[in-house]
Scaffold this motif. Structure first.
Motif, PDB file in Angstrom:
ATOM      1  N   GLN A 122      -7.212  11.416  14.186  1.00 56.70           N
ATOM      2  CA  GLN A 122      -6.882  12.548  13.325  1.00 56.70           C
ATOM      3  C   GLN A 122      -5.489  13.122  13.610  1.00 56.70           C
ATOM      4  OE1 GLN A 122      -9.025  13.160  10.915  1.00 56.70           O
ATOM      5  NE2 GLN A 122     -10.374  11.600  11.781  1.00 56.70           N
ATOM      6  N   ALA A 123      -4.761  12.519  14.545  1.00 55.48           N
ATOM      7  CA  ALA A 123      -3.446  13.042  14.912  1.00 55.48           C
ATOM      8  C   ALA A 123      -2.425  12.737  13.823  1.00 55.48           C
ATOM      9  CB  ALA A 123      -2.991  12.431  16.240  1.00 55.48           C
ATOM     10  N   GLY A 124      -1.559  13.698  13.548  1.00 56.29           N
ATOM     11  CA  GLY A 124      -0.489  13.503  12.581  1.00 56.29           C
ATOM     12  C   GLY A 124       0.657  12.697  13.173  1.00 56.29           C
ATOM     13  N   ARG A 125       1.571  12.296  12.318  1.00 55.96           N
ATOM     14  CA  ARG A 125       2.692  11.456  12.760  1.00 55.96           C
ATOM     15  C   ARG A 125       3.566  12.149  13.796  1.00 55.96           C
ATOM     16  NH1 ARG A 125       8.001  11.014  11.061  1.00 55.96           N
ATOM     17  NH2 ARG A 125       7.646  12.522   9.395  1.00 55.96           N
ATOM     18  N   LEU A 132       0.828  -1.204   0.000  1.00 57.30           N
ATOM     19  CA  LEU A 132       0.000   0.000   0.000  1.00 57.30           C
ATOM     20  C   LEU A 132       0.864   1.255   0.000  1.00 57.30           C
ATOM     21  CD1 LEU A 132      -2.838   1.213   0.179  1.00 57.30           C
ATOM     22  CD2 LEU A 132      -2.673   1.050   2.671  1.00 57.30           C
ATOM     23  N   PHE A 133       1.982   1.213   0.695  1.00 58.51           N
ATOM     24  CA  PHE A 133       2.868   2.376   0.792  1.00 58.51           C
ATOM     25  C   PHE A 133       3.342   2.826  -0.585  1.00 58.51           C
ATOM     26  CE2 PHE A 133       6.922   4.514   1.494  1.00 58.51           C
ATOM     27  CZ  PHE A 133       6.608   5.377   2.531  1.00 58.51           C
ATOM     28  N   GLN A 134       3.561   1.875  -1.475  1.00 58.17           N
ATOM     29  CA  GLN A 134       4.072   2.196  -2.805  1.00 58.17           C
ATOM     30  C   GLN A 134       2.989   2.742  -3.728  1.00 58.17           C
ATOM     31  OE1 GLN A 134       5.694  -1.578  -3.942  1.00 58.17           O
ATOM     32  NE2 GLN A 134       7.543  -1.352  -2.702  1.00 58.17           N
ATOM     33  N   MET A 135       1.737   2.621  -3.317  1.00 53.53           N
ATOM     34  CA  MET A 135       0.631   3.001  -4.191  1.00 53.53           C
ATOM     35  C   MET A 135       0.039   4.369  -3.863  1.00 53.53           C
ATOM     36  SD  MET A 135      -1.322  -0.688  -4.221  1.00 53.53           S
ATOM     37  CE  MET A 135      -2.724  -0.032  -5.100  1.00 53.53           C
ATOM     38  N   VAL A 136       0.363   4.923  -2.691  1.00 59.09           N
ATOM     39  CA  VAL A 136      -0.287   6.169  -2.271  1.00 59.09           C
ATOM     40  C   VAL A 136       0.698   7.326  -2.373  1.00 59.09           C
ATOM     41  CG1 VAL A 136      -1.880   4.962  -0.740  1.00 59.09           C
ATOM     42  CG2 VAL A 136       0.315   5.737   0.155  1.00 59.09           C
ATOM     43  N   ASP A 137       0.146   8.559  -2.292  1.00 58.17           N
ATOM     44  CA  ASP A 137       1.000   9.741  -2.393  1.00 58.17           C
ATOM     45  C   ASP A 137       1.722  10.002  -1.080  1.00 58.17           C
ATOM     46  OD1 ASP A 137      -0.819  10.963  -0.631  1.00 58.17           O
ATOM     47  OD2 ASP A 137      -2.001  11.776  -2.278  1.00 58.17           O
ATOM     48  N   ALA A 138       2.555  11.041  -1.082  1.00 59.57           N
ATOM     49  CA  ALA A 138       3.427  11.321   0.062  1.00 59.57           C
ATOM     50  C   ALA A 138       2.628  11.611   1.330  1.00 59.57           C
ATOM     51  CB  ALA A 138       4.346  12.487  -0.262  1.00 59.57           C
ATOM     52  N   GLU A 139       1.545  12.367   1.189  1.00 56.59           N
ATOM     53  CA  GLU A 139       0.745  12.711   2.369  1.00 56.59           C
ATOM     54  C   GLU A 139       0.108  11.470   2.976  1.00 56.59           C
ATOM     55  OE1 GLU A 139      -3.062  15.553   3.634  1.00 56.59           O
ATOM     56  OE2 GLU A 139      -2.173  15.700   1.638  1.00 56.59           O
ATOM     57  N   GLN A 140      -0.418  10.592   2.123  1.00 55.44           N
ATOM     58  CA  GLN A 140      -1.025   9.359   2.617  1.00 55.44           C
ATOM     59  C   GLN A 140       0.025   8.416   3.196  1.00 55.44           C
ATOM     60  OE1 GLN A 140      -3.060   8.548  -1.173  1.00 55.44           O
ATOM     61  NE2 GLN A 140      -4.991   8.542  -0.057  1.00 55.44           N
ATOM     62  N   GLN A 141       1.218   8.426   2.608  1.00 50.01           N
ATOM     63  CA  GLN A 141       2.290   7.609   3.147  1.00 50.01           C
ATOM     64  C   GLN A 141       2.616   8.022   4.583  1.00 50.01           C
ATOM     65  OE1 GLN A 141       5.505   8.077   0.359  1.00 50.01           O
ATOM     66  NE2 GLN A 141       4.762   6.484  -1.023  1.00 50.01           N
ATOM     67  N   ASP A 142       2.661   9.319   4.808  1.00 54.77           N
ATOM     68  CA  ASP A 142       2.952   9.818   6.142  1.00 54.77           C
ATOM     69  C   ASP A 142       1.862   9.404   7.133  1.00 54.77           C
ATOM     70  OD1 ASP A 142       5.009  11.622   7.464  1.00 54.77           O
ATOM     71  OD2 ASP A 142       3.154  12.554   8.161  1.00 54.77           O
ATOM     72  N   ARG A 143       0.612   9.362   6.657  1.00 49.11           N
ATOM     73  CA  ARG A 143      -0.510   8.998   7.522  1.00 49.11           C
ATOM     74  C   ARG A 143      -0.514   7.507   7.864  1.00 49.11           C
ATOM     75  NH1 ARG A 143      -3.588  12.472  10.191  1.00 49.11           N
ATOM     76  NH2 ARG A 143      -5.391  11.116   9.940  1.00 49.11           N
ATOM     77  N   MET A 144       0.216   6.706   7.092  1.00 52.90           N
ATOM     78  CA  MET A 144       0.241   5.270   7.351  1.00 52.90           C
ATOM     79  C   MET A 144       0.988   4.935   8.640  1.00 52.90           C
ATOM     80  SD  MET A 144       0.798   3.532   3.618  1.00 52.90           S
ATOM     81  CE  MET A 144       0.867   1.899   4.348  1.00 52.90           C
ATOM     82  N   PHE A 145       1.872   5.818   9.063  1.00 49.80           N
ATOM     83  CA  PHE A 145       2.626   5.560  10.288  1.00 49.80           C
ATOM     84  C   PHE A 145       1.796   5.975  11.497  1.00 49.80           C
ATOM     85  CE2 PHE A 145       5.837   5.896   7.013  1.00 49.80           C
ATOM     86  CZ  PHE A 145       6.651   4.801   7.292  1.00 49.80           C
TER      87      PHE A 145
END
Length: 708
Positions: free
Chosen positions: A443-446, A381-394
């Protein structure tokens, strides 16, 4: 490198000259991950020479040799080097390098080999069982008991590549421990580590593993450790899932001790103790003969529903018991104070602490989606999403589970108190808690620190939480119930229109003062009273008659404190003769910058027009009209009340923003009141078949009666 050069390469690798060996192995590491090259290298006896280099060389030669073996294993070749009677010596050598060698390039290669060794699934035909997985490392670690401590310490290295490889090794060890426990479930609970997996995990955590990974997950150099961090995050969810699946069993000593510690931490009085020497009674659920007399409210006092607490952990599992035990241990004084406070309240008002703790556990479990951890493909999934979504995965907050549970439980206590909840309101408070955790944690950021999260959970406004709850209920209900919900909304809007019309008309029935423009300067003479008589007075009072048919009004020189009686209003307008009501209020209605009317004195004017020939108008004919009355409201609210009140009396729609806002407010409250009567499970499920359909009366007659 060409395959034809392999014999010469092997000759240089076996040379007695260190410079020749170093150059040869340097070239080897860049070619060995080519499967065709590796195949010839292995068949030519290269593994024996490579093993010799790892066992006996040092410096860069050793680093290049370790890197060569690591790259060979990456292409799933060369496993024979570990499937021999002397493979133990090679593993001992690699573990020794991890423990004792300070050079980063050597450590990276050694760590990579151990990652491959622990992660590899051995073939069924292996001649030496135990040469793969953690079992292969166990003899060497027995020689170097500081192995785990030093591995965790290397997570603090300034070399991010070494940190990534170290975390990958820890991930491999954890996964191997879990998988071996599952494989051996029928025989023993021991993993390949030689101990139960929970103890192994706790051992790593006690060495500071969680803190180190949490720091990396919030660091700016995140991109260098992306995949090991995602893997560790996934494994954390897997562990939470496994802990939840463990059934609380009082036959197990550690479970019995945990429950006993909760009881003792509550500072029970002698009435709740098993005997006079202060030792707590054994839990009666064990069924042992000779168990001491059980107090009838021993466990209910702590917030359980029954006196069989083990059974109540069925949903939260051992994870729920761990969380409650951890909270009680770290907050013993607050726990005792809370119990003392609750004991002064009536039974139905007491907050069930134990049940609340389990509810927080399950809420966090759902928030982090731990139930789907086994199917989570974070890397893909990490390879398929944009940078903002990647950051939200953590989700670094996942690693702060204990602190989140404590903060969530304290938030539950606050919600219980502020809402005045009682025992039957428990699920309602749990629902508020779910929304709170979703808003604050979800809703908290990384980069948001856990300290901020704890503060927000404790300080979040109840009013905002209620508003979010109703909006979510409305959206969910509307999504599931579709047309039925739309028809309810339309019905409520009509009810709201009737209600607001009556409110506006009552304002007209009460009567109001209006200002009147002052006489023009040129018309002012020495005699002010004469001027007023000529050009009109400065105040006007208007009032609707009780039968709602006439609008009475009169002009006054002064505004009196007492409202004029209806018979003092000498002028009147028959509402049946009014043709239209015009005002500049409607011109401000569409102003998106403000929903309030913003007017200065005399800037708002309401003009009432009437037919010149009322008889023709009553017959439905279109006639000419003229202004019959002009009103200058003293405030924006008064302008809205009178303009829309007159329009609604004439069966026309209101036009001011203030009235429309009131309409929406009344309709929304109607929806919310109805939603509060709906059971929660009905909100998220579609309507039953046939809902909303009027039943047929076919075959029925009028022969019926009421049974009183």
């Amino acid at each position: 490198m060409d395959q034809a050069e392999i014999p010469a390469l092997l000759s240089r690798l076996a040379s007695d000259e260190d410079a020749s060996r170093k150059m040869a192995v340097f070239k080897l590491q860049s070619s060995i991950n080519d499967p065709s090259f590796a195949d010839v290298f292995i068949s030519s006896g290269g593994l024996i020479i490579l093993r010799r280099l790892i066992m006996n060389s040092g410096g860069n030669t050793l680093a290049y040799s370790l890197q060569s073996l690591s790259r060979l294993l990456e292409v799933d070749m060369g496993w024979e080097i570990f499937d021999s009677p002397t493979s133990g010596d090679l593993v001992d050598r690699v573990v020794e390098l991890v423990v004792s060698n300070p050079l980063v390039n050597i450590l990276r290669g050694a760590m990579s080999i151990l990652v491959a060794l622990v992660s590899h699934s051995p073939p069924e035909s292996t001649t030496t069982p135990g040469t793969f997985g953690f079992r292969a490392l166990k003899p060497a670690i027995a020689v170097y008991p500081q192995f785990f401590d030093l591995v965790v310490q290397k997570l603090q290295s300034a070399d991010h590549a070494l940190c990534a490889t170290t975390l990958a090794l820890i991930n491999a060890l954890i996964r191997d421990a879990i998988s071996n426990e599952d494989a051996n479930r029928g025989n023993t609970t021991s993993s390949g580590t030689g101990e139960e997996w929970p103890k192994f995990i706790k051992r790593l955590q006690d060495l500071g593993l969680i803190k180190a990974v949490y720091t990396h997950m919030q660091s700016a150099a995140l991109q260098d450790l992306v995949y090991p961090l995602l893997e560790f995050q996934c494994l954390t969810k897997v562990l939470l899932k496994k802990w939840r699946k463990i059934r609380v069993d009082l036959e197990r000593p550690e479970h019995r001790r945990a429950l006993k510690s909760i009881h003792l931490a509550s500072a029970p009085s002698k009435d709740y103790m098993g005997n006079s020497d202060g030792k707590a009674e054994e839990v009666q659920e064990t069924g042992r003969k000779g168990s001491r007399k059980h107090h009838p409210e021993k466990w209910r006092r702590l917030g359980f529903e029954t006196e069989s607490p083990a059974a109540e952990f069925q949903s939260a599992g051992f994870l729920g018991m761990m969380d409650l035990t951890d909270y009680v241990r770290k907050n013993e004084d607050a726990f005792q104070k809370l119990l003392l406070e609750q004991s002064t309240r009536p039974l139905h008002e007491r907050c069930p602490i134990a049940r609340a703790s389990m509810a927080v556990t399950l809420t966090l479990y759902e928030q982090f989606n731990c139930g789907n951890a086994d199917n989570e493909d974070a890397k893909g999934l990490f390879q398929m999403v944009d940078a903002e979504q990647q950051d939200r995965m953590f989700q670094p907050l996942l690693l702060q589970w204990s602190r989140l549970h404590t903060a969530g439980l304290q938030a539950f206590f606050r919600l219980w108190k502020n809402t005045g909840a009682e025992q039957h309101d428990f699920e309602k408070v749990v629902e508020l808690l779910r929304i709170l955790i979703d808003q604050v944690v979800g809703q908290a950021g990384r980069l948001k620190d856990v300290d901020e999260i704890e503060e927000e959970l404790l300080d979040y406004e109840l009013a905002r939480l209620r508003e979010m709850q109703m909006n979510l209920l409305s959206l969910s209900f509307e999504d599931q119930w579709g047309d039925l919900f739309y028809s309810v909304r339309q019905s409520l809007k009509q009810e709201a229109l009737t209600f607001v019309k009556e409110q506006r008309v009552r304002c007209l029935l009460q009567g109001s003062w209006f200002s009147k423009p002052a006489p023009r300067k040129e018309s002012r003479g020495e005699n002010t009273q004469k001027s007023r008589a000529t050009h009109g007075t400065l105040w006007r009072y208007a009032k609707l008659s009780h039968n709602r048919r006439y609008l009475h009004w009169a002009d006054f020189g002064l505004r009196t404190g007492q409202e004029p009686a209806l018979d003092a209003l000498t002028e009147k307008v028959d509402l049946r003769t009014i043709s239209s009501v015009m005002s500049n209020v409607s011109e401000r209605k569409s102003d998106s910058s403000s929903t309030e009317l913003s007017t200065s004195k005399h800037s708002t004017k309401i003009t009432i027009y009437g037919f010149l020939n009322p008889e023709e108008a009553r017959k439905g004919a279109e006639g000419k009209e003229e202004p019959v009355l002009v009103l200058y409201p003293l405030s924006d609210s008064l302008a809205s009340e009178w303009l829309d009140g007159l329009l609604m009396l004439l069966e026309q729609a209101p036009i001011t923003a203030e009235t429309n806002k009131l309409l929406d407010l009344v309709a929304d409250y109607g929806v919310k009141i109805r939603l509060l009567k709906v059971r929660m499970e009905a909100t998220y499920s579609p309507p039953p078949a046939g809902a909303g359909a009027v039943p047929s009366r076919e075959g029925l007659d009028d022969d019926y009666y009421y049974d009183i």
